[in-house]
Scaffold this motif. Structure first.
Motif, PDB file in Angstrom:
ATOM      1  N   THR A  58       0.773  -1.035  -0.184  1.00  0.00           N
ATOM      2  CA  THR A  58       0.150  -0.021  -0.257  1.00  0.00           C
ATOM      3  C   THR A  58       0.888   1.361   0.027  1.00  0.00           C
ATOM      4  N   THR A 111       0.846   5.331   0.540  1.00  0.00           N
ATOM      5  CA  THR A 111      -0.052   6.663   0.935  1.00  0.00           C
ATOM      6  C   THR A 111       0.580   7.884   0.656  1.00  0.00           C
ATOM      7  N   ALA A 121      -3.409  10.751  -1.367  1.00  0.00           N
ATOM      8  CA  ALA A 121      -4.115   9.452  -2.093  1.00  0.00           C
ATOM      9  C   ALA A 121      -3.529   8.329  -1.211  1.00  0.00           C
ATOM     10  N   GLU A 122      -4.297   7.211  -1.275  1.00  0.00           N
ATOM     11  CA  GLU A 122      -3.869   6.018  -0.810  1.00  0.00           C
ATOM     12  C   GLU A 122      -4.290   4.810  -1.603  1.00  0.00           C
ATOM     13  N   GLY A 123      -3.504   3.935  -1.777  1.00  0.00           N
ATOM     14  CA  GLY A 123      -3.867   2.552  -2.648  1.00  0.00           C
ATOM     15  C   GLY A 123      -2.688   1.816  -2.984  1.00  0.00           C
ATOM     16  N   SER A 124      -2.949   0.927  -3.879  1.00  0.00           N
ATOM     17  CA  SER A 124      -1.885  -0.107  -4.380  1.00  0.00           C
ATOM     18  C   SER A 124      -0.898   0.963  -5.270  1.00  0.00           C
ATOM     19  N   GLU A 169      -0.312   0.444  -8.474  1.00  0.00           N
ATOM     20  CA  GLU A 169      -0.887   0.745  -9.665  1.00  0.00           C
ATOM     21  C   GLU A 169      -1.826   1.953  -9.610  1.00  0.00           C
ATOM     22  N   GLN A 170      -2.598   1.875  -8.505  1.00  0.00           N
ATOM     23  CA  GLN A 170      -3.504   2.919  -8.400  1.00  0.00           C
ATOM     24  C   GLN A 170      -2.947   4.208  -8.140  1.00  0.00           C
ATOM     25  N   ILE A 171      -1.880   4.261  -7.450  1.00  0.00           N
ATOM     26  CA  ILE A 171      -0.865   5.692  -7.067  1.00  0.00           C
ATOM     27  C   ILE A 171      -0.284   6.147  -8.532  1.00  0.00           C
ATOM     28  N   THR A 172      -0.020   5.252  -9.387  1.00  0.00           N
ATOM     29  CA  THR A 172       0.789   5.658 -10.474  1.00  0.00           C
ATOM     30  C   THR A 172      -0.249   6.391 -11.382  1.00  0.00           C
ATOM     31  N   SER A 173      -1.385   5.862 -11.698  1.00  0.00           N
ATOM     32  CA  SER A 173      -2.293   6.346 -12.511  1.00  0.00           C
ATOM     33  C   SER A 173      -2.987   7.557 -11.987  1.00  0.00           C
ATOM     34  N   ASN A 174      -2.826   7.997 -10.613  1.00  0.00           N
ATOM     35  CA  ASN A 174      -3.591   9.167  -9.892  1.00  0.00           C
ATOM     36  C   ASN A 174      -3.093  10.393 -10.255  1.00  0.00           C
TER      37      ASN A 174
END
Lengths: 255, 356
Positions: free
Chosen positions: A220, A222, A231-234, A236-241
């Motif tokens: 995870t 943050t 933001a927080e997430g895996s 992959e989620q962070i790279t695309s945020n």
């Protein structure tokens, strides 16, 4: 029960330095047995958040829970006994003591017999064995008897890690473990952190600037910016945020 | 991979040799002046007795300096009030012997209690102030003691500026009648204290004290409640200084207030600096150097001795900043290097600071 899922939890945690809100109303949950990275641009409040988690700073408001217990305001020397170990961004060891002695002291803190003041320290067999095992694990066995100040920087980082492994805490708070390390030494250290986390059922929280490292090992992430959780997430989620990209690249590149 | 354990005799070889040499020294000196060992044993030989007296003073100073080294060199607490531990025990001994009729062992117990109480008094401020602030607070406390001791209101009890005189010394510890016995007692106490101190430094507690000196914040992070360790070091140090103070009171015919002032603390600090900070054995060697220099210079130069003493200390600090034992331990520097560095430090004192 939340206490079971989250090992570490902060509730509306804030730290103000005068007018500056270094950490501003942060609610952070860290899952048990995961590797949780905290990233963010310079001045985002990562290290302050870290100092709040490890008890080095007292929060202006808010609380820190560990295992469901409120640990806000615990004295620093209690933290390791609760199960929280931390390493420092700037190498913070006992410079004139040997590598072995540095690690041995770290394990001695957990033992009984700290106040036996006439027996030889080597009589604490458990500490000695533990210290040797840790020295081997972090790859400093050959340099065990050289003073810590004589170590090259990379080895001092390893020693720093060894000193928080020795007491065997359940949570490792690592503040930029790879800071200033030569690029070729980084994977080795990362592998080590991964190993420790995997085979010991440990939770690792780390602050890191090296994005390759963060993306490859975190469960995870943050992202912090200006004292707030952005933001927080895996990974992959962070790279695309989008927001994260803006925070890192600045508004100039916004389309 | 563990370091092999060494036997007691091997480990403390140097101090045991020192003990033996000091044991036979009065007799050897007796032989030089023509007194047989039997005469020396019966406190006859004049010159031998004189040397014994000098050595007793050195042993007491060494004991005092060693206790200072435990605080300053091992645990890293800079105290400017250490003389108070020494002087209060000396005064307590004198006053208890003069004004009460307690048996001597009760006096010793009371002094022990007093020394612990003082250590706890100093410890009160420990968690609040660090470093130089701690030094100043301790200086303040010790100054209060010095003022009390020298105040004319209490001159009936303390003797004020003149000092405390005329207290009866127990026959067993009477140095003027039984000098050799007193000499052996002082020597024995010094050697035993040294060995106990050495094993303290190697003990788990002592290791933590060293860690506190090196990096207190980190020691705390490792999970040690550092305040407790500092208090313990303080108590041990205070008690040792009290033992030295009691010996001083028993040995000297009078207790003068100068042992309570800052100058005496600085004497301890100087001895430690000369011998080597944090080495313990440096305190013994430093005490020898200090006392012999002081004695020799005063004898041959007289009043101007202080000037030369000061110069000698400056040279010491510039050229062997690690002290005698410390420099011996880091021999890698070599004499050439040490001299060169010393000159550079000396020149730096006189050079104007570099402009930005």
């Amino acid at each position: 029960m939340m206490a079971n899922e989250f090992l570490f939890e902060t509730v509306n945690l804030s730290k103000h330095f005068g007018a500056l809100a270094a950490v501003d109303d942060v609610n952070l949950q860290i899952r048990r047995n995961t590797l949780h990275a905290i990233i963010g641009p310079n001045g985002a409040g990562k290290t302050t958040l870290f100092n709040l988690l490890s008890g080095n700073l007292k929060p202006t408001s808010g609380k820190v829970f560990y295992n469901g217990n409120d640990i806000t305001g615990q004295p620093i020397h209690r933290m390791i006994h609760i199960g929280i170990g931390r390493s420092f961004q700037i190498t913070n060891v006992f410079p004139n003591l040997t590598v072995f002695e540095n690690i041995r002291l770290a394990s001695q803190a957990m033992e009984k017999g700290n106040f036996r003041f006439l027996t030889d320290a080597s009589r604490l067999k458990k500490c000695e064995e533990r210290a040797w095992a840790v020295a081997e694990k972090v790859g400093l066995k050959e340099k065990a008897f050289s003073p810590a100040r004589m170590l090259p920087h990379g080895d001092q980082r390893k020693l720093e890690l060894g000193m928080i492994l020795a007491p065997d805490p359940s949570v490792l708070l690592l503040d930029e473990p790879t800071a200033g390390m030569a690029a070729e030494q980084v994977p080795e250290l990362i592998k080590l952190i991964r190993e420790v986390q995997a085979d010991g059922n440990k939770t690792v929280v780390l602050v890191e600037h090296n994005m390759n490292v963060v993306m490859s090992i975190s469960d995870t992430i943050t992202v912090m910016n200006l004292g707030k959780k952005l933001a927080e997430g895996s990974p992959e989620q962070i790279t695309s945020n989008k927001e994260v990209q803006t925070a890192y690249l600045g508004g100039l590149y916004e389309l | 991979m563990n370091k092999p354990r060494v036997s007691f005799f091997r480990e403390y070889r140097t101090i045991l040799i020192f003990f033996l040499v000091m044991l036979v020294l009065p007799f050897i000196i007796g032989l030089f002046e023509g007194s047989t060992p039997e005469l020396v044993w019966n406190n006859q030989g004049t010159y031998s007795k004189f040397i014994q007296g000098l050595l007793i003073e050195i042993f007491i100073l060494a004991l005092f300096a060693m206790s200072y080294d435990l605080l300053f060199g091992i645990t890293g607490l800079l105290s400017f009030g250490h003389a108070m531990f020494f002087a209060s025990a000396a005064y307590a001994t004198g006053m208890l012997l003069k004004f009460t009729s307690f048996p001597f062992w009760v006096v010793l117990v009371l002094i022990f209690v007093l020394s612990v109480a003082q250590a706890l008094l100093f410890s009160l401020v420990l968690p609040r102030v660090k470093g130089i602030t701690f030094a100043l607070v301790t200086l303040g406390m010790a100054s209060v003691f010095h003022i009390v001791v020298t105040s004319t209101d209490l001159s009936k009890y303390t003797g004020s500026d003149v000092g405390l005189q005329g207290y009866p010394v127990p026959a067993f510890f009477n140095a003027s009648a039984e000098k050799l016995r007193f000499y052996l007692i002082a020597l024995f106490i010094l050697v035993v204290t040294y060995i106990l101190y050495k094993s303290f430094v190697k003990s788990p507690t002592g290791r933590v004290c060293v860690a506190i000196r090196e990096n207190e914040g980190r020691a705390m992070m490792l999970g040690f409640n550092t305040a407790n360790f500092k208090i313990l070091a303080m108590i041990i140090s205070s008690f040792t200084a009290a033992v030295a103070g009691t010996l001083h009171a028993l040995y000297q015919p009078a207790i003068i207030p100068s042992i309570a002032d800052l100058g005496f603390t600085v004497t301890g600090l100087l001895i430690v600096l000369i011998g080597g900070v944090g080495t313990l054995s440096g305190a013994i060697i430093g005490a020898f150097v200090y006392k012999l220099l002081d004695f020799g210079l005063r004898r041959f130069i007289g009043e101007g001795a202080s000037f030369f003493l000061g110069a000698v200390y400056v040279v010491f600090v510039l050229f062997i900043p690690y002290g005698i034992v410390g420099t011996w331990m880091v021999r890698r520097l070599g004499w050439n290097q040490a001299c060169k560095q010393g000159w550079q430090r000396l020149l730096r004192v006189f050079k104007s600071p570099p402009k930005d």
